[in-house]
Design a protein around this motif. Structure first.
Motif, PDB file in Angstrom:
ATOM      1  N   GLU A  11      10.931  39.756 -71.337  1.00 35.99           N
ATOM      2  CA  GLU A  11       9.817  40.225 -71.187  1.00 35.99           C
ATOM      3  C   GLU A  11       8.824  39.264 -70.943  1.00 35.99           C
ATOM      4  OE1 GLU A  11       9.203  42.724 -74.539  1.00 35.99           O
ATOM      5  OE2 GLU A  11      10.943  44.224 -73.889  1.00 35.99           O
ATOM      6  N   GLY A  12       9.118  37.932 -71.579  1.00 34.34           N
ATOM      7  CA  GLY A  12       7.712  37.031 -71.504  1.00 34.34           C
ATOM      8  C   GLY A  12       6.929  37.222 -72.272  1.00 34.34           C
ATOM      9  N   THR A  13       7.420  37.479 -73.642  1.00 33.39           N
ATOM     10  CA  THR A  13       6.343  38.141 -74.518  1.00 33.39           C
ATOM     11  C   THR A  13       6.371  36.875 -75.717  1.00 33.39           C
ATOM     12  OG1 THR A  13       7.899  39.378 -76.064  1.00 33.39           O
ATOM     13  CG2 THR A  13       6.424  40.233 -73.970  1.00 33.39           C
ATOM     14  N   LEU A  14       5.355  36.972 -76.601  1.00 27.64           N
ATOM     15  CA  LEU A  14       5.343  36.322 -77.942  1.00 27.64           C
ATOM     16  C   LEU A  14       6.357  37.075 -78.796  1.00 27.64           C
ATOM     17  CD1 LEU A  14       1.421  35.802 -78.371  1.00 27.64           C
ATOM     18  CD2 LEU A  14       3.235  33.841 -77.544  1.00 27.64           C
ATOM     19  N   GLN A  15       6.564  36.569 -80.110  1.00 28.97           N
ATOM     20  CA  GLN A  15       7.341  37.163 -81.061  1.00 28.97           C
ATOM     21  C   GLN A  15       6.780  38.523 -81.532  1.00 28.97           C
ATOM     22  OE1 GLN A  15       8.473  33.817 -83.422  1.00 28.97           O
ATOM     23  NE2 GLN A  15      10.441  34.235 -83.114  1.00 28.97           N
ATOM     24  N   GLY A  16       5.288  38.504 -81.685  1.00 34.94           N
ATOM     25  CA  GLY A  16       4.658  39.426 -82.415  1.00 34.94           C
ATOM     26  C   GLY A  16       4.017  39.170 -83.644  1.00 34.94           C
TER      27      GLY A  16
END
Length: 558
Positions: free
Chosen positions: A143-148
């Motif tokens: 997704e190309g996201t941060l860990q949250g």
């Protein structure tokens, strides 16, 4: 055998200190959670810290986002000058660190806030968040996201909070505590480990090395002593090091935290949980991962009941707790599986800055400990029964010690009550009232526990080494009383263990609560008599000593 013992000891020591990174890389990546987001300006003439070899290839070079008070800040340009080292900022990448920032910087909050305001801000829209809380690394990568922002969130379909559910930070209580810290610790070095703390640490280190060397060579005495001696070393080093409290040189803090390997926990998966989850959201069942370590036992009223399980599961599972933290957690991270079978979101994540290869290499000391007794058996040095106890006993007792020392501090009825004020109007009141202190006034107990016995102080002043807590406690207690803050205390660790067990059974299987857990401790040992005093401690002694007693009973068969 003696040559093999020497080789094993040296290899394990090197691997404990160098889990996954080269010595040169470690030297360039000092760590200190004392300054996890410490934004005080560098000292005059200070040179930027160099980046570790190969680190740039593993982490993004576009930004280093951290969320504080609802705003995202980019610490990339500051990271190499960070007094605690770039390392720990990378470990918090993409997380919300609001509570840590304000707790760690209680003493110099104005300076830290002013420095924070000078850092570039990031628009939240430019920081892609995962489609579900606590994603696996492959999901995050695809997704190309941060860990949250949270280490733990969304369990059992619960909504993920947009902002951390924290009471207000600023209060008169915080200001009075900060004034005490400024007066007692005028310099950064004055709040670090004392000479006496270092002396105990060195003694524990020598004892630990001796016990491991004896264990490798098959010494029953060394095996029996190993978990206790190693725990004293762990208590004096790992916990303080991950909070940056051993020394002003963050490299010392970095090296010291790996003394938790091989039989307590894996640092790479423990630090995010301890600092970013437990310390920020203590006793919040939706966000504090510590409340889910020993499932299926129920440790908080907010946790659901698992039919067919009870408090006995907590007692039994405690013997395997450190094996889980040292082996199961990192292996499940590598396998991209949830930690337990109860929630898909219950993941024990490694930081983005730690590669799978580094995490796998950090398991090598554990592998040595798991395999060594069986290799000796295959070589004909010992039989299968002795190999089993050499393998099992250090894990079982270390797990029991860890369970007692950590769970009694928060799994208590009074620690899980609503705050004593009319509303949850004070974050630091919440931190104090969700923790337990025991053996208050004792000179010996804080030395043996590295002041884990004064847990409420640690939660409101995590930037102070625990060796100073006993001297500060009278003034600290007076401040709490002046602000109407409830201090939860017990007579000693035995009383704390009994009330902890009573709480676990109350939440899990009240009809099976053991009678000894409900027994009130004697107010005066002199009046109750020596037998009654010993009886008070029997449940705790039995829990810690049972593996050793069974092992000694089986020695004629070795």
């Amino acid at each position: 055998a003696s040559m093999a013992a020497i080789a094993f000891t040296m290899a394990s020591a090197c691997l404990v200190l160098l889990p996954g990174l080269s010595p040169s890389t470690h030297a360039r990546l000092p760590s200190s959670s004392l300054r996890m987001v410490a934004l005080a300006e560098p000292a005059a003439g200070a040179k930027p810290r160099s980046r570790g070899a190969g680190q740039r290839e593993r982490v993004s070079t576009t930004s280093l986002p951290l969320r504080i008070d609802g705003a995202w800040y980019d610490l990339l340009s500051y990271a190499d000058e960070h007094p605690g080292g770039r390392w720990l900022l990378e470990y918090a990448r993409g997380r919300d660190v609001t509570a840590l920032f304000h707790a760690i910087h209680m003493k110099n909050s104005k300076l830290a806030t002013a420095a924070l305001s000078r850092l570039p801000r990031l628009e939240s829209e430019s920081l892609p968040q995962p489609s579900r809380p606590c994603p696996f690394p492959s999901e995050q990568a695809s997704e190309g996201t941060l860990q949250g922002p949270y280490v733990l969130a969304g369990l059992d379909g619960k909504p993920v909070p947009e902002a951390p559910p924290l009471p207000p930070i600023e209060s008169e209580l915080r200001r009075d505590l900060a004034e005490m810290l400024r007066r007692e610790f005028p310099t950064p070095a004055s709040s670090k480990a004392s000479a006496a703390h270092w002396a105990r640490t060195i003694a524990a280190l020598v004892g630990t090395v001796a016990c491991w060397a004896g264990w490798v060579q098959g010494s029953a005495l060394a095996c029996l002593l190993l978990p206790f001696v190693h725990w004293v070393l762990i208590a004096h080093t790992v916990h303080e090091a991950t909070h940056g409290n051993l020394h002003t040189d963050p490299r010392i803090n970095f090296w010291a935290q790996f003394t938790s390997h091989p039989i307590c926990f894996n640092v790479f998966v423990w630090i995010p949980q301890h600092l970013l989850s437990h310390h920020q959201y203590t006793n919040d069942d939706a966000l504090d991962v510590d409340l889910h370590h020993l499932r299926p036992a129920r440790l908080h009223p907010g946790c659901e009941v698992d039919e067919g399980y009870g408090g006995a599961n907590f007692i039994f599972k405690g013997y395997f707790s450190t094996m889980g933290m040292s082996v199961l957690w990192p292996v499940r991270v590598l396998q991209q599986k949830s930690t337990g079978r109860w929630y898909r979101n219950l993941v024990t994540p490694k930081p983005d800055a730690v590669s799978d290869a580094e995490l796998a290499l950090s398991l090598l000391p554990v592998g040595c400990v798991l395999l060594w007794p069986w290799l000796r058996m295959l070589a004909g040095e010992i039989n299968a029964l002795e190999a089993f106890f050499d393998w099992y006993y250090p894990w079982a007792v270390t797990g029991a010690i860890w369970t007692v020392m950590t769970q009694v501090s928060h799994v208590q009825e009074d620690c899980q009550r609503p705050p004593s004020g009319d509303e949850q109007d004070d974050y630091f009141r919440w931190q104090i009232e969700s923790a337990l202190d025991y053996s208050v006034g004792s000179e010996l107990v804080p030395k043996l526990t590295a002041s884990l016995s004064l847990q409420s102080m640690h939660h409101v002043m995590p930037s102070v080494c625990g060796c100073h807590f006993s001297a500060l406690y009278p003034e600290y207690r007076a401040i709490c009383e002046a602000h109407g803050v409830r201090l939860n205390t017990r007579k000693d660790v035995s009383a704390a263990w009994r009330s902890c067990i009573a709480r676990v059974f109350e939440l899990s299987s009240p009809e099976r609560t053991p009678a000894w857990a409900l027994r009130e401790p004697a107010a005066d040992a002199a009046e109750s008599g020596p037998l009654a005093a010993v009886e008070e401690h029997l449940p705790l002694i039995a829990y810690l000593a049972t593996p050793g007693v069974v092992m000694l009973a089986c020695t004629p068969l070795f």
